[in-house]
Design an enzyme around this catalytic site. Structure first.
Site, PDB file in Angstrom:
ATOM      1  CE  LYS A  19      37.204  33.779 -14.569  1.00  0.00           C
ATOM      2  NZ  LYS A  19      36.106  33.988 -13.655  1.00  0.00           N
TER       3      LYS A  19
ATOM      4  CD  GLU B  26      36.467  46.585 -24.737  1.00  0.00           C
ATOM      5  OE1 GLU B  26      36.351  45.337 -24.769  1.00  0.00           O
ATOM      6  OE2 GLU B  26      35.608  47.331 -24.236  1.00  0.00           O
TER       7      GLU B  26
ATOM      8  N   GLY C 230      36.827  38.477 -12.302  1.00  0.00           N
ATOM      9  CA  GLY C 230      37.782  39.452 -12.840  1.00  0.00           C
ATOM     10  C   GLY C 230      38.079  40.587 -11.874  1.00  0.00           C
ATOM     11  NE  ARG C 231      32.239  42.372  -9.644  1.00  0.00           N
ATOM     12  CZ  ARG C 231      31.617  41.547 -10.476  1.00  0.00           C
ATOM     13  NH1 ARG C 231      32.098  41.346 -11.701  1.00  0.00           N
ATOM     14  NH2 ARG C 231      30.528  40.913 -10.114  1.00  0.00           N
TER      15      ARG C 231
ATOM     16  CD  GLU D 182      32.027  44.196 -13.906  1.00  0.00           C
ATOM     17  OE1 GLU D 182      32.168  44.936 -14.900  1.00  0.00           O
ATOM     18  OE2 GLU D 182      32.849  43.304 -13.627  1.00  0.00           O
TER      19      GLU D 182
ATOM     20  CG  HIS E 265      41.533  73.011  -3.323  1.00  0.00           C
ATOM     21  ND1 HIS E 265      41.539  74.259  -2.751  1.00  0.00           N
ATOM     22  CD2 HIS E 265      42.288  72.214  -2.520  1.00  0.00           C
ATOM     23  CE1 HIS E 265      42.305  74.236  -1.657  1.00  0.00           C
ATOM     24  NE2 HIS E 265      42.763  72.992  -1.499  1.00  0.00           N
TER      25      HIS E 265
ATOM     26  CE  LYS F  26      31.618  42.512 -22.107  1.00  0.00           C
ATOM     27  NZ  LYS F  26      32.088  41.336 -21.388  1.00  0.00           N
TER      28      LYS F  26
END
Ligand code: F6P
Length: 524
Positions: A200, A206, A260-261, A346, A377, A489
């Site tokens: 965005k 990254e 974004g999310r 977030e 399990h 960041k």
């Protein structure tokens, strides 16, 4: 207009809930079920292909009515209207919160329609093989380069809709971990691979670093002017994408009013669309749209996101539960939890309220889990006999997608057995061995869905989006910013400069300085 900012702990309902909690804290669900066999009928919601049973919760009629009163007192209804009408409820970023507009088929904004048309045409060209790579071959592989909301949604949905997929293989490069990037590139042929750079902001460290590595890799075989056949971008920052070398035609838009999310419904879903075709992508959007309408219009008593949100508040703030688990009995949903972790944590991991004051109550549920039956399990021992109270959502489907009915029956038998075991324990049974004693009384919600279709998946995701919205409103926090990710960041820029220049003395923290010294010593 701003969102209402009401301290929930100061409401009448909250005070009444505190009192009520003391009365029912030790109540056993096993006994309550014996006294009221109609409980399962009373505490359930049926909606479209969904059947939500919330009877296995530590609640009574009174709990539910007080929780609804709490929702009223914090003006939830008004907040829902404000969100859908596009008010700037993301106040700390001065933005509207309109991911629901991306799937509003009743009243679609022209820019949303245009973006959908663009991804439709593009994905059709990819799937049909009409979009050719630089040597004239059709595209066989797509790599989504992006992180956080620009990764988790598309990956979760492509996994979940695997049954509906075509021949195009989808890969994800998210982590800045160079080893992962190399492993992924080693399996790809530049002639037949399309890269979608999704960001965005188009400034995420990254993503930009990974996209640059990938471009270098591509240019070892292809030429500069082949880039436009192999690189497209999804971004709200057209300028940034162009500077990276992506041509204007190859930029798919994202809107400022989509976080974004919550963005998988936008052009961010391009990889999904290429994997399952536009029709299925549209079905996903339609399912979310139906859930939006349910959330917006249904009375709170029959409103799935509202009820699930209130139950979660009940455990988080009154029982002081530290976390909640989500267990989907479908391998297709193996990426659901990481997706929900970003969406929920977030959004609601905040400790300052909408008045700018530090809160003195718990917010932000910790969400964790994995698929069933695998989870049985792994960590189910702790759910059954541990000291912690962990309310759990069980998600399952009545019909499998392939015809292995036998396995599906075993899967679902486990699904039902686990919620029963968690609730009933060894109640009323003579257990001599203390290690084999099960207290029971562990709360669960059962979300039973007819079938894993694109539409039902869309509804399920939207359900959790709305649930977290309700919780943010009640906790009086801003759910749609994420300032909490910024400090790390900024510091990383400094640590990177330090590592590159080999100058740890510039680091403020003595501990970090020593660690970087050791890091440099070990790597040389
Ligand atoms: O670091 C957090 C975050 O800003 C998320 O909210 C977002 O989904 C992710 O980074 C990626 O951001 P972008 O799409 O701008 O690259």
């Amino acid at each position: 207009m701003s969102l209402p900012s009401i301290n929930p702990t100061k409401t009448e309902a909250w005070k009444a809930l505190e009192k009520h909690f003391q009365q029912i804290e030790s109540q056993e669900m096993q006994q309550v079920f014996l006294e009221n066999p109609n409980r399962a009928e009373r505490f359930k919601i049926e909606w479209q292909d969904f059947y939500v049973d919330y009877s296995k919760n530590r609640i009574t009629e009174k709990t539910i009515s007080l929780l609804f009163k709490l929702a009223e007192e914090v003006k939830l209804k008004e907040a829902i209207t404000q969100q859908f009408s596009g008010e700037k409820i993301n106040e700390t970023e001065n933005r509207a919160v309109l991911h629901t507009a991306l799937r509003d088929f009743d009243n679609m904004k022209p820019e949303v329609k245009a973006a959908l048309q663009k991804i439709k045409l593009f994905s059709e060209k990819i799937i049909s093989g009409n979009h050719k790579g630089y040597t004239g071959k059709a595209i066989t592989d797509i790599v989504n380069i992006g992180i956080g909301g620009s990764h988790l949604g598309p990956e979760m949905v492509t996994e979940a809709l695997q049954f509906y997929r075509n021949h195009i293989k989808i890969h994800f490069i998210a982590n800045i971990d160079g080893d992962d990037v190399t492993e992924k590139l080693n399996k790809l042929n530049p002639e037949t691979t399309l890269f979608i750079v999704v960001s965005k902001s188009f400034t995420t460290q990254e993503t930009i670093a990974n996209a640059s590595v990938v471009r270098e890799w591509f240019l070892k075989k292809g030429a500069e002017n082949d880039i436009q056949k192999h690189f497209v971008a999804v971004s709200a920052n057209e300028k940034g994408a162009k500077e990276f070398g992506i041509s204007e035609d190859n930029i798919f838009p994202m809107q400022d009013w989509v976080g974004g999310r919550f963005s998988l419904w936008s052009s961010v879903g391009l990889s999904v669309c290429c994997a399952v075709g536009f029709k299925n992508f549209e079905e996903l959007l339609k399912g979310a749209f139906e859930m939006d309408n349910h959330f917006k219009k249904e009375d709170f008593e029959k409103n799935i996101p509202v009820v699930l949100a209130l139950l979660s508040i009940w455990y988080n703030n009154f029982f002081k539960a530290e976390s909640e688990a989500v267990v989907a009995y479908s391998q297709y949903l193996n990426k659901l939890v990481p997706y929900l972790q970003q969406a929920v944590m977030e959004s609601n991991g905040k400790s300052v309220d909408r008045n700018g004051e530090k809160v003195n109550y718990q917010t932000g549920t910790i969400v964790w889990g994995n698929v069933g039956s695998n989870s049985q399990h792994a960590y189910f021992q702790l759910l059954h006999q541990g000291t912690k109270l962990i309310p759990t959502d069980f998600i399952g489907f009545s019909e499998p997608l392939h015809d292995n009915i036998e396995n599906h029956n075993i899967l679902m038998a486990n699904f039902f057995a686990q919620t029963e075991a968690l609730c009933e324990g060894t109640y009323n049974k003579k257990v001599e061995n203390p290690f084999k004693y099960f207290e029971g009384n562990k709360p669960t919600n059962t979300i039973l869905i007819k079938k894993l279709t694109p539409k039902n998946l869309g509804s399920l995701i939207a359900l959790y989006e709305h649930k977290l919205f309700v919780q943010g409103i009640i906790w009086n926090i801003f759910s749609f910013d994420q300032w909490g990710v910024e400090l790390g960041k900024t510091i990383a820029k400094g640590t990177l400069a330090t590592i590159e220049k080999r100058e740890p003395s510039a680091i403020v923290s003595a501990s970090t300085q020593q660690l970087i010294n050791k890091f440099l010593e070990l790597k040389s």
